[in-house]
Design an enzyme around this catalytic site. Structure first.
Site, short mmCIF file in Angstrom:
data_model
loop_
_atom_site.label_atom_id
_atom_site.label_comp_id
_atom_site.label_asym_id
_atom_site.label_seq_id
_atom_site.Cartn_x
_atom_site.Cartn_y
_atom_site.Cartn_z
N LYS A 117 0.83 -1.21 0.00
CA LYS A 117 0.00 0.00 0.00
C LYS A 117 0.86 1.26 0.00
O LYS A 117 0.56 2.23 -0.70
CB LYS A 117 -0.94 0.00 1.21
CG LYS A 117 -1.82 1.24 1.32
CD LYS A 117 -2.72 1.43 0.09
CE LYS A 117 -3.51 2.73 0.12
NZ LYS A 117 -4.54 2.77 1.14
N LYS A 166 0.30 11.75 5.19
CA LYS A 166 0.60 10.72 6.19
C LYS A 166 1.20 9.48 5.52
O LYS A 166 2.19 8.93 5.99
CB LYS A 166 -0.68 10.37 6.96
CG LYS A 166 -0.50 9.32 8.04
CD LYS A 166 -0.84 7.91 7.57
CE LYS A 166 -2.30 7.75 7.22
NZ LYS A 166 -2.64 6.33 6.87
#
Length: 306
Positions: A178, A246
């Site tokens: 991811k 993030k």
């Protein structure tokens, strides 16, 4: 496993944000029994109307569940939900399968795996690609790390929320995949913003330029999903700038540990940091184009055809 036996299983779902809400709704539409929890109260109303039960704590959500799915914003929040007071690990039973679909650090995924196994449970790191429309439409792609045997036990649950499930390898592999994936997405968004800023500064019509992008070698899924939003100055959140930042920060830490040079990642991260410092964090990640608009002194978007 017979489908009737699978659909009798109880699911605890924790995290009803931009992504989690649509995912939980699709589980309900598919006939699963779902108990939901969200750290911010008041978000479960329509899900309850559709048949969900609401939990008072994460522990309450998982106490009777056979499968637990978490979709939380960051590592700190995941730690709170799993390890905090009345957290998941206070109540999880042996044999429960825990699935985290958040974007977290691979090191945390491995820590959660170890703790789950110490309690007789199983853990899969199964983050997703696809933003709010995909979560609502059930077209997410899951990238899964963990025992392949465990994945096979819950694959029908995942396909109730998505159109594809890709096995990546051992625990931590889903989380790593991811971050690598979102590195590409962030770089693509930065590239689209920069190219559109160059075109706008040169007097090129925005719609015409975006048509060119999608017709040539610069075509990308990011341009397809975000180009029209930029032209319309529509920054309604599908995936926030703060969450992309993030993810890029997590990827930067990961790549440092792997000793992989990532000059493009660092450039994209810096651009999103600028956007965040401008107060754009809670807008869609495509709002990073506003940084370029400030620098060039004009709007990038122009939907008017020549």
């Amino acid at each position: 496993m017979h489908w009737r036996e699978l659909y009798m299983k109880k699911i605890g779902f924790i995290g009803l944000g931009v992504m989690g809400y649509g995912m939980a709704a699709n589980l309900l539409r598919s006939g699963f029994e779902v108990k939901v929890y969200n750290r911010t109260a008041g978000k479960a109303g329509e899900l309850i109307a559709c048949g969900a039960n609401e939990a008072a704590t994460p522990a309450d959500a998982v106490r009777e569940a056979e499968i637990v799915i978490t979709m939380i914003s960051n590592d700190a929040a995941i730690r709170e939900v799993y390890y905090g007071e009345n957290g998941i690990f206070d109540a999880v039973r042996p044999g429960t399968i825990l699935i985290d679909s958040s974007t977290i650090s691979p090191s945390l995924a491995l820590e959660l795996t170890e703790t789950a196994e110490s309690k007789g449970a199983s853990f899969l790191d199964a983050p997703v690609t696809g933003s709010k429309p995909a979560a609502e439409g059930g077209t997410l792609t899951f990238m899964v790390g963990g025992p392949e045997k465990t994945l096979k036990e819950v694959e029908t649950v995942l396909t109730a929320m998505g159109r594809k499930v890709i096995y990546m390898g051992a625990n931590g592999s889903g989380a790593t995949a991811k971050l690598a994936h979102n590195t590409i997405v962030g770089i693509n968004m930065a590239a689209l913003a920069e190219g559109m800023a160059i075109a706008a500064s040169g007097g090129i019509n925005g719609s015409a330029f975006l048509e060119l992008v999608q017709s040539g070698g610069a075509a990308s899924r990011t341009a397809e999903l975000k180009g029209e939003k930029v032209l319309a100055s529509d920054y309604d959140v599908q995936f926030s700038l703060a969450l992309m930042l993030k993810d890029l920060r997590l990827s930067s830490v990961l790549s440092d540990g792997l000793k992989v040079p990532t000059p493009m990642l660092e450039a994209a991260k810096s651009l999103f940091q600028i956007g965040d410092s401008m107060g754009l964090g809670e807008l869609d990640m495509s709002s990073v184009t506003q940084a370029y608009e400030q620098w060039i002194g004009r709007k990038i978007g122009d939907k008017t055809k020549l």
